[in-house]
Scaffold this motif. Sequence first.
Motif: not given
Length: 347
Positions: A249-274
């Motif tokens: 999975l090529t994940v893009c954290p800042l993009s996900n927040v900027k496009l409102c996929v996640f409200p902020n990086l603290a809520h990003h699910n990348l750690p759960a994916l790992l």
Amino acid sequence: MNFDAIPRQQLPALLRTMPKAELHLHIEGSLEPELIFRLAARNGVALPYASVEALRAAYAFTDLQSFLDIYYAGASVLIEETDFFEMTWAYFQRAAADNVVHAEIFFDPQTHTARGVPMEKVILGLHHAAERAHQELRISSRLILCFLRHLSEDEAFATLEGALPYRRHFIGVGLDSSERGHPPEKFSRVFARCRELGLEVVAHAGEEGPPAYIRTALDDLQVRRIDHGVRCTEDPTLVERLARERVPLTVCPLSNVKLCVFPNLAHHNLPALLDAGLCVTVNSDDPAYFGGYVNQNYLELFAAQPGLGAREAWQLAANSFEASFVADATKAAWRLQLDAVFRAAGA
């Protein structure tokens, strides 16, 4: 290695210096406002913004489409081969500063050919910048041609045919642009043709679109990588499959927040994916628009997620090499470089 021996305060320096690959980068999305205005002046293109500051102020996106509207306007300044070269060379210089050793770069030819820009100017401009980056910066790279999914499959076929004379300059195809309402199976026939031609195939799925799009991209398009894919966690059986099959999975954290996929990086699910054992990578997507290049994505993500440490940093970098479309011997050499950096840091 003893990752616990590396103190947290040492992480920012480690994230900056560790070698890494970037696998999800839209080259048109690296077009900084200053270069947009310079190229607009050179090419006589009128922009709907009065200044660099006014353009930056417009980067308040509410979803993917609101970003794409500005993205395509910015790309309108790209007309001559030298424009594509300058844009790409600027990216490589930033990538070198971030210790990127390899980049797999998306480009959108339909964005340009629709304006009358010949395919040759697009591909050769990118290719010559990649050659210079390899010679002067020691960055290896590959080009991946993307089809715009809001357009028809027939138009994708026409784009593929127009690009085939330059086949030696790109290794694969991808699928990007507006995800909602444009499922992967819309492009089944053209992806089948690309596989017949021996091209690598990847696709954006599970960013704004549902987990079902990820499944279709895997089963119907038979992609080898999923770009984004963060919504896979809504389907536990899909997560298990992605982990079992080591689908990157090529994940893009800042993009996900900027496009409102996640409200902020603290809520990003990348750690759960790992934690689920997925082959997750960190990338910048469209860095000129989303607030940072690849190191900025690492730095801000790790600052917002206290549970991420040296072990996860090493894993993400190692994953980026594993997921790249290069020879195993090259991947192994990068891994040795990565291990050396971590050992020097005390691991």
